[in-house]
Scaffold this motif. Sequence first.
Motif, PDB file in Angstrom:
ATOM      1  N   TYR A  85      40.281  41.912  35.118  1.00 15.16           N
ATOM      2  CA  TYR A  85      38.891  42.056  34.687  1.00 15.16           C
ATOM      3  C   TYR A  85      38.303  43.257  35.423  1.00 15.16           C
ATOM      4  N   GLU A  86      37.328  43.840  34.814  1.00 16.83           N
ATOM      5  CA  GLU A  86      36.674  45.010  35.413  1.00 16.83           C
ATOM      6  C   GLU A  86      35.689  44.544  36.476  1.00 16.83           C
ATOM      7  N   ASP A  87      35.964  44.930  37.698  1.00 22.51           N
ATOM      8  CA  ASP A  87      35.126  44.520  38.819  1.00 22.51           C
ATOM      9  C   ASP A  87      34.144  45.644  39.159  1.00 22.51           C
ATOM     10  N   TYR A 115      47.963  41.926  36.804  1.00 15.63           N
ATOM     11  CA  TYR A 115      47.527  43.148  36.136  1.00 15.63           C
ATOM     12  C   TYR A 115      48.663  44.179  36.118  1.00 15.63           C
ATOM     13  N   GLU A 131      41.912  51.119  41.676  1.00 10.37           N
ATOM     14  CA  GLU A 131      41.843  50.669  40.283  1.00 10.37           C
ATOM     15  C   GLU A 131      40.519  49.943  40.062  1.00 10.37           C
ATOM     16  N   GLY A 132      39.852  50.214  38.930  1.00 11.03           N
ATOM     17  CA  GLY A 132      38.598  49.532  38.620  1.00 11.03           C
ATOM     18  C   GLY A 132      38.804  48.129  38.082  1.00 11.03           C
ATOM     19  N   VAL A 133      40.047  47.777  37.807  1.00  9.25           N
ATOM     20  CA  VAL A 133      40.389  46.461  37.245  1.00  9.25           C
ATOM     21  C   VAL A 133      41.238  45.699  38.263  1.00  9.25           C
ATOM     22  N   VAL A 181      34.989  49.458  40.380  1.00  9.23           N
ATOM     23  CA  VAL A 181      34.619  50.593  39.519  1.00  9.23           C
ATOM     24  C   VAL A 181      33.825  51.610  40.316  1.00  9.23           C
TER      25      VAL A 181
END
Length: 524
Positions: free
Chosen positions: A182-184, A205, A198-200, A188
């Motif tokens: 998930y995009e945190d 993952y 990493e933005g995710v 980000v």
Amino acid sequence: MTRRSCALCLVGIACANMLVIGIGLTLSHVFRNIIHNRLKGEITLTEGSRVFESWKSPPPPVYMQYFFFNITNLAEVEGGAMAVLSQVGPYTYREYRPKANVTVAEDGMKVSAYCPKTFVFLREKSVGDPADDVVNTINIPAWAVMNKAKGFFKASAASIWLRGMGVGLYTTRTVAELLWGYEDPMLVSLATTNPEVEGVFGLMYKKNGSLGGEFVYHTGKQNFMDYGRVHTWSGQSQLTFWNSNQSNSINGTDGSAFHPLLSRDERLYVFTSDLCRSIFMEFEKDVTVKGIPAYRFTPPRAVLASKEENPANEGFCVTPKECLGSGVLNVSPCRKGAPVVASFPHFYLGDPKYANGVTGLNPVKELHQTFLDLNPTTGIPVRASKKAQVNIHIGRVQYFPATKNLNDTIFPVMFINETVEIDDASAERLKRLLLIETVVSNFPLLIVGLGAILLVVFIILLFRSRRQQKEVKKIAFTKPLYAASFSPQSTAKDDSPYTAVGQKEKEDPQNGTDMNLSPLTSEQ
């Protein structure tokens, strides 16, 4: 043929049978060696071998089950109370793991391949929908940031920044988000200034379908004991995560193949890239899987024991101050510094203090033990279950006021159960192979058995022959004396040992006339 010559004949036949038994035992040993050498030649990772195609594309279905630990008293935990956990799962996925980019090198001595894994969700084998079911758990990205922010200025700035963004120590996410990413917002934001971030975030993952590191294996062509053994991983023959050469060694196979002719006494090594280390397994017991005999190998307590219990594990201590107790392994060096700790589910084989650090854990051997069931003749895995738990090391972190009420705890997040069992078609092929091996290698023993039976028969015949000889001798010596003593015509003057039988005896219908065996004298 005289009785003596007959007895000598029987003795001669018995000796011949003993010779047959000796020859049969020798042939059995020879035949077994021939079969074993044939197995060593056919079970190699080379084109055209019996196992190469199934190694590249394993036919038995592999299932990956995920179990999460849900915090049921989240509000109290945020205030410093002990967490009460409930296990949620399984969420089951069919795992496809064909080898990719398979290349045979060094004249068939080595083979290289990538080991990608693809996961397909199986609703019928799961407790719910991972896209809908939510879990209260540790906020792993936040703990990773706190763990990396060392020193007063960095830690203080990170603490203020996290509070400003409203980032807490715990989070509520769906199972799918925790697994596949998930995009945190915090990540980000960090990614804008740090391209390596990493933005995710997700526990799995980029692991669905990705190639991962390249493996180079020994084919076993030169030495069958090397069959499937990992030579290098990601271009490395030696790891760099740990603090000793022994800990950094890449030993054993990847767990999918083992050399034939296994022994109960040997120690099997398995290199697992998820743990960034090799572990070893030892024989536990004999089992049977779909009619196939197998040895069960399991990792003993010594694998994850503390350095006090097993001094060889001292090399896995990140620092002397970060050396954990028995049953856990700090894998942060190969997780980009994130405070990730690996263990067996529910801290099985671990120090009880870890399971007692939260409420709701109950380690049980039958549920939480990792094992491999291997056919000893071929080394083929017929059943396996790999279990591992992901934990986060939490506690008071200097210059982060939000952690002041926390005790030092290895906090469980989830555990996996990766299982495989030989399919019916493969089981039948393997049973036929084992049957042929058994019949061919034991055929001389059938000759031995036949020879042993014949030997027993001739011993019985010899015994009966001697007994009959004794009976004949007894009759020959006792019957004349009987006739001389009881014949009514015998007198003291009669010098002959034979006398005529009385008339009454001749006419006796029970005795018959043929019983008169005495020769007639001249007077008669």
